[in-house]
Design an enzyme around this catalytic site. Structure first.
Site, short mmCIF file in Angstrom:
data_model
loop_
_atom_site.label_atom_id
_atom_site.label_comp_id
_atom_site.label_asym_id
_atom_site.label_seq_id
_atom_site.Cartn_x
_atom_site.Cartn_y
_atom_site.Cartn_z
N GLY A 1 2.09 -12.14 48.02
CA GLY A 1 1.09 -11.31 47.32
C GLY A 1 0.83 -10.42 48.40
O GLY A 1 -0.49 -9.89 48.32
N ALA A 2 1.62 -9.84 48.98
CA ALA A 2 1.15 -8.77 50.01
C ALA A 2 1.08 -7.35 49.35
O ALA A 2 1.12 -6.40 50.13
CB ALA A 2 2.19 -8.78 51.33
N GLY B 1 -4.63 -5.75 47.75
CA GLY B 1 -5.72 -6.51 48.21
C GLY B 1 -5.76 -7.31 49.51
O GLY B 1 -4.98 -6.41 50.53
N LEU B 2 -5.96 -8.35 49.63
CA LEU B 2 -6.02 -9.12 50.98
C LEU B 2 -4.70 -9.17 51.69
O LEU B 2 -4.74 -9.09 52.91
CB LEU B 2 -6.34 -10.52 50.77
CG LEU B 2 -6.79 -11.56 52.05
CD1 LEU B 2 -7.75 -10.90 53.05
CD2 LEU B 2 -7.35 -12.94 51.52
N TYR C 1 -8.93 -20.69 37.41
CA TYR C 1 -8.76 -20.16 38.92
C TYR C 1 -9.35 -21.01 39.91
O TYR C 1 -8.76 -21.33 40.77
CB TYR C 1 -9.20 -18.73 38.71
CG TYR C 1 -9.35 -18.04 40.18
CD1 TYR C 1 -8.16 -17.24 40.71
CD2 TYR C 1 -10.61 -18.10 40.97
CE1 TYR C 1 -8.41 -16.85 41.93
CE2 TYR C 1 -10.58 -17.64 42.11
CZ TYR C 1 -9.87 -16.90 42.45
OH TYR C 1 -9.76 -16.71 43.84
P1 NDP Z 1 -4.84 -9.10 44.33
O1 NDP Z 1 -4.74 -9.21 42.89
O2 NDP Z 1 -5.17 -7.80 44.87
O3 NDP Z 1 -3.83 -9.72 45.13
C1 NDP Z 1 -3.11 -10.78 44.75
C2 NDP Z 1 -1.64 -10.73 44.94
O4 NDP Z 1 -0.92 -11.90 44.39
C3 NDP Z 1 -0.82 -9.51 44.41
O5 NDP Z 1 -0.23 -9.09 45.20
C4 NDP Z 1 -0.05 -9.84 43.29
O6 NDP Z 1 0.91 -9.15 42.99
C5 NDP Z 1 0.37 -11.22 43.83
N1 NDP Z 1 0.79 -12.22 42.63
C6 NDP Z 1 0.21 -12.40 41.56
N2 NDP Z 1 0.78 -13.24 40.64
C7 NDP Z 1 2.07 -13.41 41.69
C8 NDP Z 1 3.18 -14.19 41.20
N3 NDP Z 1 3.40 -14.65 40.19
N4 NDP Z 1 4.23 -14.17 42.25
C9 NDP Z 1 3.72 -13.52 43.36
N5 NDP Z 1 2.77 -12.83 43.56
C10 NDP Z 1 1.79 -12.91 42.74
O7 NDP Z 1 -6.15 -10.11 44.62
P2 NDP Z 1 -7.05 -10.26 46.15
O8 NDP Z 1 -6.24 -9.92 47.17
O9 NDP Z 1 -8.50 -10.52 45.86
O10 NDP Z 1 -6.35 -12.04 46.19
C11 NDP Z 1 -5.74 -12.43 47.36
C12 NDP Z 1 -6.08 -13.83 47.89
O11 NDP Z 1 -7.47 -13.66 47.99
C13 NDP Z 1 -6.25 -14.81 46.42
O12 NDP Z 1 -5.70 -15.91 46.86
C14 NDP Z 1 -7.67 -15.00 46.17
O13 NDP Z 1 -7.74 -16.33 45.57
C15 NDP Z 1 -8.28 -14.87 47.48
N6 NDP Z 1 -9.68 -14.34 47.53
C16 NDP Z 1 -10.08 -13.46 46.99
C17 NDP Z 1 -11.25 -13.00 46.97
C18 NDP Z 1 -12.04 -11.69 46.52
O14 NDP Z 1 -13.32 -11.63 46.46
N7 NDP Z 1 -11.12 -10.78 46.29
C19 NDP Z 1 -12.35 -13.85 47.63
C20 NDP Z 1 -11.80 -15.25 47.99
C21 NDP Z 1 -10.46 -15.31 47.79
P3 NDP Z 1 0.77 -7.77 42.08
O15 NDP Z 1 0.70 -6.73 43.11
O16 NDP Z 1 2.59 -7.62 41.74
O17 NDP Z 1 0.10 -7.80 41.08
MG1 PMR Z 2 -20.29 -14.54 42.27
C1 PMR Z 2 -24.26 -15.14 47.26
C2 PMR Z 2 -23.66 -15.21 46.32
C3 PMR Z 2 -22.40 -15.25 45.60
C4 PMR Z 2 -21.24 -14.91 46.32
C5 PMR Z 2 -20.83 -14.86 48.03
C6 PMR Z 2 -20.19 -14.88 45.48
C7 PMR Z 2 -18.58 -14.34 45.54
N1 PMR Z 2 -20.88 -14.70 44.19
C8 PMR Z 2 -22.35 -14.93 44.30
C9 PMR Z 2 -23.40 -15.01 43.37
C10 PMR Z 2 -23.16 -14.79 42.19
N2 PMR Z 2 -22.04 -14.51 41.37
C11 PMR Z 2 -24.15 -15.12 41.01
C12 PMR Z 2 -25.53 -15.15 41.49
C13 PMR Z 2 -23.75 -14.48 39.86
C14 PMR Z 2 -24.40 -14.48 38.51
C15 PMR Z 2 -24.86 -13.39 38.31
C16 PMR Z 2 -22.13 -14.30 40.20
C17 PMR Z 2 -21.48 -13.87 39.38
C18 PMR Z 2 -20.00 -13.89 39.52
C19 PMR Z 2 -18.98 -13.75 38.40
C20 PMR Z 2 -19.25 -13.43 36.87
N3 PMR Z 2 -19.10 -13.99 40.41
C21 PMR Z 2 -18.21 -13.77 40.38
C22 PMR Z 2 -17.77 -13.65 39.04
C23 PMR Z 2 -16.40 -13.49 38.98
O1 PMR Z 2 -15.73 -13.31 37.77
C24 PMR Z 2 -15.95 -14.05 40.22
C25 PMR Z 2 -15.12 -15.26 39.92
O2 PMR Z 2 -15.72 -16.12 39.95
O3 PMR Z 2 -13.73 -15.28 40.04
C26 PMR Z 2 -13.29 -16.55 40.09
C27 PMR Z 2 -16.77 -14.01 41.08
C28 PMR Z 2 -16.97 -13.97 42.51
N4 PMR Z 2 -18.07 -14.20 43.20
C29 PMR Z 2 -17.98 -14.31 44.33
C30 PMR Z 2 -16.60 -14.24 44.84
C31 PMR Z 2 -16.00 -14.22 46.10
C32 PMR Z 2 -16.04 -14.08 43.53
C33 PMR Z 2 -14.51 -13.88 43.28
C34 PMR Z 2 -13.90 -15.03 43.14
C35 PMR Z 2 -12.87 -15.65 44.14
O4 PMR Z 2 -11.93 -14.91 44.58
O5 PMR Z 2 -12.79 -16.74 44.37
#
Ligand code: NDP
Ligand code: PMR
Ligand code: LMG
Length: 401
Positions: A96-97, A100-101, A276
């Site tokens: 998934g490069a 995003g990340l 998820y």
């Molecule tokens: P993105 O959607 O930007 O990146 C996800 C990547 O995964 C994309 O390159 C996407 O491809 C690829 N992907 C999805 N489905 C497939 C598949 N079937 N086969 C191969 N590749 C696939 O999201 P993020 O960068 O945010 O997510 C990266 C990681 O970070 C995930 O593991 C997520 O759980 C984790 N993460 C993200 C957070 C956030 O706040 N965003 C917080 C904590 C963790 P394509 O470009 O083709 O869609």
């Molecule tokens: Mg969240 C300090 C608090 C904190 C952090 C670090 C995250 C991270 N979130 C926080 C708080 C809250 N969130 C609170 C108080 C709420 C209610 C208003 C809230 C709501 C919320 C939603 C609806 N947050 C979300 C969603 C998503 O749809 C995202 C999710 O859960 O995806 C699975 C999300 C996230 N919050 C985060 C992070 C990192 C996400 C992205 C999920 C992930 O990558 O794992």
């Protein structure tokens, strides 16, 4: 007003102070991934500890190397001076490069000049364009096709990677899908619910097959990293936003996760956001089980991490537009959990190559000064019994047992 509406959703255990900081009355609950004891430690560490104690706890304090510095210098205990001189470029496979990340990490690694990145992506053209758009040079990356939603594609990827005759030094399982608004489940090629099928089962097979290749590498610090998240950890505030992760007794997974009995690991009703979060728990459990089974024998470092809330990535593409509009400012100004893609990429690149992050079995997080620390996983995400059971059931589903 909008903010007030959001505030009113918070339970009474959570309060938001004027300066925008959220606190919860729960001792175990955390904000940016730090448990409260960690918050204290991170804030006070430099003033409370003597220099010697600091060195013992974290060698970086004594060297002055900042946490986000990416360096491919091998740790003293892992490479002799001769090896250092001749050390070749490392090869890191990142799933998934293409956005995003994963893209930011590929870029951060390529920029060091010490890594060749294999971008394992489902959309070849998108990945090529993405690499160009961030200014990666041709010689620093190779795009290879991998669709994690197909176990056949995972096997084909492993074959083509082997045919390329590159050594595998680091594997980063990063790709993920998130379907928060789906009313009905969708399924992978083999018929598993899509989020767990892609994020967990696809990576489970990939990591098991590529472990052999990692073993063969002569790189001084071989690593396998599976990206986790705070939202799968119910010892945090973020992990308590409903729906909460919960694998139950894995009855849904054991019965095939194919929608016949259930499409959820715990056997419950389909919920995309929960699927998820469950998949992230699986990622964190798998990392620990790999560590228990293979670290000693292979010397490979297994690690997971929460890179911070990268609120702008493609992960939220299926969320409603209002969420996508409000989520970044909410994380930036209210929770303070926000990190840019670039910063998150540097964090994951540290886990790939920083000598000070070479410990195995660790779930890394970063405090607000961007210093890394070993974080605590929730009870479920660190349950060794569950990890073993998950391993065994997953092996059956992907055809390894
Ligand atoms: P993105 O959607 O930007 O990146 C996800 C990547 O995964 C994309 O390159 C996407 O491809 C690829 N992907 C999805 N489905 C497939 C598949 N079937 N086969 C191969 N590749 C696939 O999201 P993020 O960068 O945010 O997510 C990266 C990681 O970070 C995930 O593991 C997520 O759980 C984790 N993460 C993200 C957070 C956030 O706040 N965003 C917080 C904590 C963790 P394509 O470009 O083709 O869609
Ligand atoms: Mg969240 C300090 C608090 C904190 C952090 C670090 C995250 C991270 N979130 C926080 C708080 C809250 N969130 C609170 C108080 C709420 C209610 C208003 C809230 C709501 C919320 C939603 C609806 N947050 C979300 C969603 C998503 O749809 C995202 C999710 O859960 O995806 C699975 C999300 C996230 N919050 C985060 C992070 C990192 C996400 C992205 C999920 C992930 O990558 O794992
Ligand atoms: C679901 O909603 C979605 O339905 C689902 O699709 C998916 O996205 C999922 O987690 C992802 O979330 C969660 C929903 C429920 O929260 C929201 O929808 C919040 C957004 C509200 C937006 C309203 C628009 C108004 C404008 C707001 C403007 C600014 C703010 C922007 C915010 C953007 C979004 C973040 O939420 C709730 O039910 C209430 C919130 C719950 C708060 C967290 C609870 C913490 C509890 C802590 C203590 C727990 C105790 C347990 C202890 C155990 C310890 C071991």
């Amino acid at each position: 007003m909008a903010l007030q509406a959001a505030y009113s959703l918070l339970p009474s255990t959570v309060s938001i102070h004027k300066e925008g900081k959220l606190t919860a009355s729960l001792k175990e609950t955390t904000l940016t991934g730090l448990s409260f004891s960690n918050h204290l430690r991170a804030d006070k560490i430099s003033t409370l500890l003597t220099a010697k104690e600091q060195r013992r706890q974290n060698p970086r304090f004594s060297t002055g190397i900042r946490a986000q510095t990416v360096t491919a210098t091998p740790p003293a205990n892992e490479a002799s001076p001769e090896q250092k001189k001749t050390q070749r470029k490392g090869t890191a496979v990142i799933t998934g490069a293409s956005s995003g990340l994963g893209l930011a990490t590929a870029k951060a690694l390529a920029d060091t000049g010490k890594w060749h990145v294999v971008m394992a992506c489902r959309n070849f053209l998108k990945a090529e364009k993405a690499a160009k758009s961030v200014g990666m040079s041709k010689e620093d990356y190779t795009v290879m096709h991998l669709d994690l939603a197909s176990l056949e594609s995972v096997k084909q990827f492993v074959d083509s990677f082997r045919r390329s005759e590159r050594a595998l030094d680091v594997l980063v399982c990063n790709a993920a899908v998130y379907q928060p608004t789906a009313k009905e489940p969708s399924f992978t090629a083999e018929g598993f619910e899509l989020s767990v099928g892609t994020n967990h089962l696809g990576h489970f097979l990939l990591s098991r097959l590529l472990l052999d290749d990692l073993k063969k590498s002569d790189y001084p610090s071989k690593r396998m990293i599976i990206v986790g998240s705070i939202t799968g950890n119910t010892n945090t505030l973020a992990g308590n936003v409903p729906p909460k992760a919960n694998l139950g007794d894995l009855r849904g997974l054991a019965s095939g996760l194919n929608g016949q009995n259930s499409s959820m690991i715990d056997g419950g009703e389909y919920d995309g956001a929960k699927a998820y979060k469950d998949s992230k728990v699986c990622n964190m459990l798998t990392m620990q089980e790999l560590h228990r089974r293979y670290h000693e024998e292979t010397g490979v470092t297994f690690a997971s991490l929460y890179p911070g809330c990268i609120a702008t990535t493609g992960l939220f593409r299926e969320h409603i537009p209002l969420f996508r509009l409000l989520f970044p400012p909410f994380q930036k100004y209210i929770t303070k959990g926000y990190v840019s893609e670039e910063e998150a990429g540097k964090r994951l690149a540290q886990v790939v190559s920083d000598p000070s992050l070479g410990k195995s079995g660790v779930y890394w997080s970063w405090n607000n000064n961007s210093s890394s620390f070993e974080n605590q996983l929730s009870k479920e995400a660190s349950d060794a019994e569950k990890a073993k059971k998950l391993w065994e059931v997953s092996e059956k589903l992907v055809g390894l047992a």
